[in-house]
Scaffold this motif. Structure first.
Motif, short mmCIF file in Angstrom:
data_model
loop_
_atom_site.label_atom_id
_atom_site.label_comp_id
_atom_site.label_asym_id
_atom_site.label_seq_id
_atom_site.Cartn_x
_atom_site.Cartn_y
_atom_site.Cartn_z
N LEU A 186 155.19 58.40 -2.88
CA LEU A 186 153.79 58.09 -3.20
C LEU A 186 153.06 57.55 -1.97
N PHE A 187 153.77 56.82 -1.14
CA PHE A 187 153.19 56.35 0.12
C PHE A 187 152.82 57.54 1.00
N MET A 188 153.70 58.56 1.03
CA MET A 188 153.42 59.79 1.78
C MET A 188 152.16 60.47 1.25
N ALA A 189 152.07 60.54 -0.08
CA ALA A 189 150.90 61.20 -0.70
C ALA A 189 149.62 60.47 -0.32
N GLU A 190 149.69 59.15 -0.31
CA GLU A 190 148.53 58.33 0.05
C GLU A 190 148.14 58.56 1.51
N ALA A 191 149.16 58.59 2.39
CA ALA A 191 148.91 58.81 3.82
C ALA A 191 148.34 60.20 4.06
N ALA A 192 148.85 61.19 3.34
CA ALA A 192 148.36 62.57 3.49
C ALA A 192 146.89 62.64 3.07
N HIS A 193 146.56 61.96 1.98
CA HIS A 193 145.17 61.96 1.48
C HIS A 193 144.23 61.37 2.54
N GLU A 194 144.69 60.29 3.19
CA GLU A 194 143.86 59.66 4.23
C GLU A 194 143.64 60.61 5.41
N GLU A 195 144.62 61.48 5.64
CA GLU A 195 144.50 62.44 6.74
C GLU A 195 143.76 63.72 6.32
N GLY A 196 143.34 63.75 5.06
CA GLY A 196 142.64 64.93 4.56
C GLY A 196 143.57 66.10 4.27
N ILE A 197 144.85 65.79 4.02
CA ILE A 197 145.84 66.84 3.76
C ILE A 197 146.17 66.86 2.27
N ASP A 198 146.10 68.02 1.68
CA ASP A 198 146.42 68.20 0.26
C ASP A 198 147.86 68.67 0.14
N PHE A 199 148.69 67.91 -0.59
CA PHE A 199 150.08 68.31 -0.75
C PHE A 199 150.22 69.69 -1.39
#
Length: 433
Positions: A186-199
């Motif tokens: 979930l931390f990864m998902a949050e960090a990806a969102h901040e970078e504008g990356i959609d899993f």
């Protein structure tokens, strides 16, 4: 799909016969080679030869984590050090670590069971496995690594940390399977969102998550945010490491425990008495093929139940249900027993609440108090004070209604609770008990 179909689908009767044969051998071995077990068995008035059936195992004494610490570092090893090819130690936060040793055969068995586990989770030889479990003394990273190689998949040995790089590697390398703790995913998902990356733009298909208890609600959150099928894996350093048990992707209704290598029992954590199938209690495991450090009736402190009902995947091995916590993590608040995972289930079901929280337990005027600090959604945090007050009251009411405990909900701003790249520390019990 199986990795070792012959053993994964052994009929229950054949499995029990194999367990008995291996149990008799390991009991003789530890009695002859480990002074702790000779003394322990003699005090209990039992001998290895007393085991004529699997039911006789319950006559033998338990082994505990304290026994391992008292024997630090090599006192429970059943094999000369020249035959030990690997040493790991637990990530325990109190006292001395628990040390485990592996012979080359132990490493071989571990790789086999992890490969079985990967296939159970839906992984295959063509996968690219992004391994974000920690490498080092912790068993997670190397356990998953060797299993991935045994499967024949491509493994990326990322270890934990450096989250932005993790996301970049998953993007660029086309990772299809992710292994890490559920909280770190979930931390990864949050960090990806901040970078504008959609899993959803990644190729991830399966996530294999373990090393900490997590709820069905958290599974739903992970699957939604990471766009993959989330599978629960179980293991502990003392017994082997990851790969002791895992869910199958077909069922996700309990974790198959590899009974050709382990005997599982469920006991009442208070009395030590064995419980019947389906009853919830503490999981006790006996290793029946381990050479380096075999353990007899090891008390895991993990709370679960067990079933031998047939699974749709075709595997014959018993299933342990999702862990509801640990007997030593259980909070008793004003006489009510509660696990952090139960609180998490309530929180994740409330709109506007993020899956990041802390439980602070205090004792004031001889009464226990529970404060739940929980992050709220970015949009909500900037809302009117009365909106936040309403959300706090709702959390307090739902905790009371569902779990029967009174708490104070403290809403905190997004990203203010420290993130973990390993096991998440959720509970701070400040009582002097």
């Amino acid at each position: 799909m199986f990795f070792n179909e012959e053993f994964e689908t052994l009929p229950r009767q054949a499995l029990a016969a194999l367990q008995l044969k291996r149990l008799q051998v390991v009991l003789e071995r530890v009695y002859a080679n480990v002074p702790f077990y000779k003394s322990s068995f003699d005090k209990a008035g039992v001998k290895p030869g007393d085991v004529k059936g699997l039911e006789d195992l319950q006559r033998f004494p338990f082994t505990t984590k304290q026994d391992m610490r008292d024997s630090y570092p090599y006192g429970l090893f059943a094999t000369p050090m020249e035959e030990i090819v690997r040493i790991h130690a637990s990530s325990g936060t109190t006292g001395k670590p628990t040390v485990v040793g592996y012979t080359s055969k132990d490493i071989d068995v571990w790789a086999e069971l992890m490969a079985r586990s990967f296939v159970s989770a839906g992984a295959h030889k063509g996968d690219i496995i992004h391994n974000a479990y920690g490498y080092g003394l912790f068993t997670g990273g190397l356990g998953a690594h060797y299993g991935a190689e045994r499967l024949g998949a491509s493994v990326i040995p990322m270890s934990g940390g450096n989250t932005k790089k993790q996301i970049m590697i998953m993007q660029d390398f086309g990772s299809t399977v992710l292994t890490c703790t559920p909280s770190y995913s979930l931390f990864m998902a949050e960090a990806a969102h901040e970078e504008g990356i959609d899993f959803r733009s990644l190729k991830l298909r399966v996530g294999i998550f373990g090393a900490e208890p997590w709820s069905e609600a958290m599974r739903a959150e992970i699957e939604d945010k990471l766009n993959l099928s989330a599978i629960d894996i179980y293991g502990l350093s003392e017994i082997m490491g990851p790969g002791v048990a895992i869910e199958c992707i077909q069922g996700k209704k309990g974790l198959h425990i590899w009974e050709d290598h382990f005997i599982a029992e469920i006991i009442d954590p208070e009395t030590g008495q064995r419980l019947e199938e389906g009853e919830r209690g503490e999981l006790v495991i006996t290793t029946i093929t381990k050479q380096g450090i075999p353990l007899i009736r090891y008390r895991t402190r993990d709370i679960t139940s067990i079933t031998t009902e047939p699974c749709i995947c075709g595997r014959s091995h018993a299933r342990i249900m999702r862990m509801s916590g640990r007997s030593d993590d259980m909070l008793i608040i004003r006489g009510v027993n509660v696990f952090p995972s139960q609180i998490e289930s309530v929180l994740v079901g409330i709109e506007g609440v993020e899956p990041h929280y802390l439980l602070i337990v205090e004792r004031k005027d001889n009464l226990d108090t529970l404060e739940i600090q929980v992050e709220v959604d970015e949009r909500l945090f900037s809302d009117e004070i009365k909106v936040l007050q309403k959300l706090s009251r709702r959390i307090e009411k739902e905790i009371k209604d569902m779990l029967g405990i009174t708490c104070t909900a403290k809403l905190v701003e997004p990203k203010s609770i420290q993130r973990s790249e390993g096991k998440a520390k959720r509970v701070f019990d400040n009582r002097k008990l």
